[in-house]
Design an enzyme around this catalytic site. Structure first.
Site, short mmCIF file in Angstrom:
data_model
loop_
_atom_site.label_atom_id
_atom_site.label_comp_id
_atom_site.label_asym_id
_atom_site.label_seq_id
_atom_site.Cartn_x
_atom_site.Cartn_y
_atom_site.Cartn_z
N SER A 116 81.17 15.44 -20.52
CA SER A 116 80.13 16.25 -19.47
C SER A 116 81.00 17.76 -18.77
O SER A 116 80.73 18.74 -18.29
CB SER A 116 80.49 15.05 -18.35
OG SER A 116 82.14 15.31 -18.04
N HIS B 192 74.41 12.09 -19.53
CA HIS B 192 74.68 13.81 -19.82
C HIS B 192 73.23 13.20 -20.80
O HIS B 192 72.65 14.84 -21.35
CB HIS B 192 75.05 14.71 -19.51
CG HIS B 192 75.83 15.00 -18.61
ND1 HIS B 192 75.20 15.82 -17.96
CD2 HIS B 192 77.32 13.90 -18.13
CE1 HIS B 192 76.47 15.44 -16.94
NE2 HIS B 192 77.85 15.06 -16.51
N LYS C 41 70.95 12.23 -12.99
CA LYS C 41 70.78 13.43 -13.21
C LYS C 41 69.77 13.85 -13.57
O LYS C 41 68.70 14.20 -12.93
CB LYS C 41 72.13 13.59 -14.70
CG LYS C 41 72.91 13.27 -13.84
CD LYS C 41 74.84 12.89 -14.73
CE LYS C 41 76.47 13.07 -13.95
NZ LYS C 41 76.74 12.23 -14.60
C1 PLP Z 1 78.57 11.22 -13.72
C2 PLP Z 1 78.82 10.47 -15.20
C3 PLP Z 1 79.36 9.09 -14.44
C4 PLP Z 1 78.94 8.93 -13.12
O1 PLP Z 1 77.41 8.86 -13.14
P1 PLP Z 1 77.17 8.25 -11.11
O2 PLP Z 1 75.63 7.99 -11.38
O3 PLP Z 1 76.98 10.26 -11.55
O4 PLP Z 1 78.16 7.86 -10.87
C5 PLP Z 1 79.10 8.58 -16.05
N1 PLP Z 1 79.64 8.78 -17.15
C6 PLP Z 1 79.31 10.63 -17.07
C7 PLP Z 1 79.87 11.31 -18.63
C8 PLP Z 1 78.69 11.49 -15.84
O5 PLP Z 1 79.20 12.50 -16.58
#
Ligand code: PLP
Length: 386
Positions: A175, A203, A234
């Site tokens: 990320s 992602h 996302k």
């Molecule tokens: C954003 C993210 C999460 C958390 O997801 P949310 O739905 O925002 O709680 C988990 N793992 C990774 C790699 C992320 O980038």
């Protein structure tokens, strides 16, 4: 109380602040009455504000009301929860799917459920904080391997043959660096050493693979990653998360993942928006094409400016700055040039590797990308940005 802690945070340039950013068109936001280019959103396909998602959410609210009222095991599951799970399972090509309220909740629920006393978890050193917290909640022994180092993974697998079970867990797309996990090697190690493999596609879902199905599809490994977590907040522009796998895994998690059992279910309107997003992810591959065209234009432009995009292979592109103070300054300078991209500092990233984490989305026009490049060029001129 806490003045001392806060002044420590300030002294080290680590104070986190909320910036009020008004919604706009997915490529821009309003900050302090100024319209700036948004270069740090994870809304990769530009769906968060899409009319189809809004419409689906409103219709579901009219039909089912807003709140879900309780955990799905307590007051009954909604029809839309089941429909979304069935659609996601078909999309991922797995037997079943279980929804979670967020990616954070998914990781902190799945990991302690599948790995416990007498088990060993192998976790990449750059895994997301929610995976780290999932490991902390687990009663398993946690062994952190060097970032993307499959030899290190194999060493640990050799040394932990005594364990009841081994779980290898990795971000699909990392990320904060935008590089991709060495999934082919991890799959073959997991198969060879009889370990479980879990990929966090937060992602990657909607972004990687011809069909946007994630890291496994990207590598042609569909069907060989037994635990695939993905998020809907996302690239899907909605909210929530899921795990895809075989029906025994899903049934087991429904019975044991505490963040699923003990938390109020997603509101139906959110599920409806996710279903609408899934339609678009499946039916409009041109969005993914545009995302990658934008990403390539931005990376080529950075290289032309002498700015190193690091190991990035995806629409996440880190611009290394170094110290936290300097990264915070760089972010402010960018804002003055009309670009919003936040500084990422420790403990999110390692000491001395503070950066501006940029993301490119399908919503950007080439003109937006070029204007952002001009701002980064000016930043480089001022002695920031390696
Ligand atoms: C954003 C993210 C999460 C958390 O997801 P949310 O739905 O925002 O709680 C988990 N793992 C990774 C790699 C992320 O980038």
């Amino acid at each position: 109380m806490f003045e001392q802690e806060l002044s420590y945070i300030d002294q080290h340039g680590l104070r986190r602040r909320l910036v009020v950013a008004g919604p706009d068109d997915g490529a821009h936001v309003m900050i302090n009455d100024q319209r700036v280019i948004l270069m740090c959103s994870n809304d990769y396909l530009g769906l968060a504000n899409h009319p189809a998602l809004r419409k689906a959410a409103c219709a579901a609210m009219e039909q089912y009301g807003f709140g879900s009222g309780a955990s799905r095991l307590v007051s009954g599951t909604g029809a839309l929860h089941c429909e979304l799970e069935e659609r996601l399972a078909k999309f991922k090509g797995t037997e079943a799917v279980l929804l979670f309220n967020s990616g954070y909740a998914a990781n902190t629920g799945i990991i302690p459920a599948v790995a416990t006393t007498d088990d060993v978890i192998l976790s990449d050193s750059l895994n997301h904080a929610s995976i780290i917290d999932g490991c902390r909640l687990s009663k398993a022994q946690v062994s952190v391997y060097r970032h993307r180092d499959v030899n290190h993974v194999e060493d640990i697998l050799k040394k932990t043959a005594h364990a009841r079970r081994r779980l290898i867990v990795t971000d699909g797309v990392f990320s904060m660096d935008g590089d991709i996990a060495p999934l082919p090697e991890l799959v073959s190690l997991a198969e060879r050493y009889d370990a479980m493999l879990m990929v966090d596609d937060a992602h990657a879902a909607g972004v990687l693979g011809a069909g946007g199905k994630g890291t496994a599809e990207h590598f042609g490994l569909t069907g060989r990653v037994p635990i695939q977590m993905g998020t809907l907040g996302k690239a899907f522009g909605s909210f929530g998360a899921y795990v895809a796998g075989d029906k025994h895994l899903i049934e087991f998690l429904l019975n044991s993942a505490r963040s699923f059992i003990f938390s109020t279910a997603l509101p139906p309107a959110i599920c409806a928006a996710s279903l609408a997003a899934l339609d678009i992810v499946e039916q409009e591959p041109e969005r993914r094409n545009k995302l990658w065209l934008n990403r390539d234009r931005f990376v080529q432009g950075l290289k032309a400016l002498g700015i190193d995009p690091g190991e990035s292979e995806t629409p996440i592109i880190p611009i290394m700055i170094g110290s936290s103070e300097k990264a915070t300054q760089a972010s402010l300078l960018l804002l003055e040039s009309g670009v919003f991209a936040s500084a990422i500092r420790p403990p999110t990233v390692a000491e001395g590797t503070a950066r501006i984490r940029t993301t490119v989305t399908a919503a950007h026009s080439f003109a937006d990308i070029d204007a952002a490049l001009a701002a980064f060029g000016a930043l480089k001129q001022k002695g920031y940005a390696g």
